[in-house]
Design a protein around this motif. Structure first.
Motif: not given
Ligand SMILES: *Cc1c(COP(=O)(O)O)cnc(C)c1O
Length: 390
Positions: A84-86, A109, A181, A203, A205-206
């Motif tokens: 994950s991002g975190v 974030y 980030d 992240s 994910t985005k």
């Molecule tokens: C979502 C996000 C994170 C965390 O990432 P995850 O994939 O949800 O763990 C960190 N920084 C930013 C700017 C984000 O939008």
């Protein structure tokens, strides 16, 4: 260059890099797409005699292809993927030890803030939260224990811009690591390593994943020693992504440039439309010429992205709720960067844990709503906001 052996070229444009980076045909079959190596271990010919893969927490071919791709598209040498991002952020802080200090941006974030304050402060790491709008503010917090600067730009949800080259110059002068980030911008819009950062975090994910179907994070860096330390943390702490998720991200990044172009186009159209709406009090988007750091945004970003926030003249939670419950194309959800448009309400969702007074002081007013503008037709999105705002 032979047909079946693509060597990434630094001269390639971003689109070519996104499509070809890390994408070697599978040597055993010629499959053009990297297979999903769904395995936990690898058979050894004799003890210690293996093909570079021993155990899948340490090495996986699908993850390796993705990590190479991530490095290339961020203009870095090494990529590391996390679950994950975190988890990626967590790995960076584990470079530090008790007594070390970190200077972090004050509007990061929320999950990063939570990780720093609720987890790592307990281990004796000290964090200073600084308004990095003006990079010089950082200087007041530097001392001999300062080991890391952590920043983010554009910031969430007020779309503030941090001058990365200016922050990097301060970090270099004091021999402090700089981690950025880059989630909101994506490597299509901004490549912090080129501006002097030591580590880029995403992240995934985005925007990199781009289809709202994966949780993943990554780090990209140039320094081999730093890569060794972070790889050691990655395999020792074990927050690695599975091969299926790596495959989905490899697939996602192939269209990043095409998606980002549309995100930017739609974002610009919606920002301008909202700004002239009689019920809207303020629109936060770095593409406006009167945005406080517009010139820096223009200098360090290729375009202005699809993230924006706006507040209503009737600044009440109830009024925001009315809009949030009326949109039909904009789905009410946290997260961002997917092909579909999302709307959220920081005061009651992502930033609910911040006390109201502090929130208001920082511009996070009761009616503030954040949009992740997707890649649908802009006219339809505007029509949706029009009927929702009323
Ligand atoms: C979502 C996000 C994170 C965390 O990432 P995850 O994939 O949800 O763990 C960190 N920084 C930013 C700017 C984000 O939008």
């Amino acid at each position: 260059m032979s047909n079946d052996n693509k060597t990434p070229s630094e001269a390639w444009g971003i689109g070519t890099k996104l499509i070809h980076a890390g994408a070697e045909p599978d040597p055993s079959t010629g499959a053009i797409m990297t297979p999903i190596f769904q395995t936990s271990t690898y058979v050894q010919a004799a003890p210690g005699k293996h093909k570079g893969f021993e155990y899948a927490r340490s090495q996986n071919p699908t993850r390796k292809a993705l990590e190479e791709a991530l490095a290339i598209i961020e203009n870095g040498k090494f990529g590391l993927a996390f679950s994950s991002g975190v988890a990626a952020t967590d790995a960076v802080i584990k470079l530090l030890q008790s007594g070390d200090e970190v200077i972090a941006a004050n509007d990061m974030y929320g999950g990063t803030y939570r990780l720093f304050t609720k987890v790592f402060e307990r281990f004796g790491i000290r964090f200073h939260y600084v308004d990095m709008h003006n990079a010089d503010n950082i200087k007041n917090y530097i001392n001999s224990n300062t080991k890391l600067i952590w920043t983010e730009t554009p910031t969430n949800p007020l779309m503030n811009i941090v001058d990365l080259a200016a922050v990097a110059a301060i970090a270099k002068q004091h021999k402090i690591l700089l981690a950025v980030d880059n989630t909101f911008a994506s490597p299509y819009l901004q490549t912090p390593l080129d501006l002097g950062a030591d580590i880029v975090m995403h992240s995934v994910t985005k925007y990199l994943g781009g289809h709202s179907d994966v949780i993943q994070g990554c780090l990209v860096m140039n320094d081999a020693g730093l890569r060794e330390k972070l790889y050691f943390i990655q395999k020792s702490c074990g927050a690695v992504p599975g091969p299926m998720d790596c495959f989905l991200v490899l697939r996602g990044i192939k269209t990043l440039h095409v998606r980002m172009q549309r995100h930017c186009e739609n974002g610009a159209k919606i920002a301008h439309w909202l700004r002239q709406h009689p019920k809207v009090s303020k629109v936060y988007w770095p593409g406006f010429e009167d945005h406080p750091n517009h010139t820096i945004a223009k200098k360090q970003m290729r375009d202005f992205g699809g993230m924006l926030s706006f507040a209503l003249k009737d600044d009440s939670v109830e009024n925001a709720m009315r809009v949030l419950s009326s949109t039909k194309l904009f789905s009410l959800a946290e997260s961002l960067g997917g092909v579909e448009s999302l709307i959220n309400h920081p005061a009651s969702m992502t930033h609910a844990s911040i006390p109201r007074e502090e929130r208001m002081k920082n511009g996070l007013t009761d009616s503030l709503m954040r949009l992740s503008v997707g890649i649908e037709d802009a006219d339809d999105l505007i029509e949706d906001l029009k009927q929702a705002i009323g």
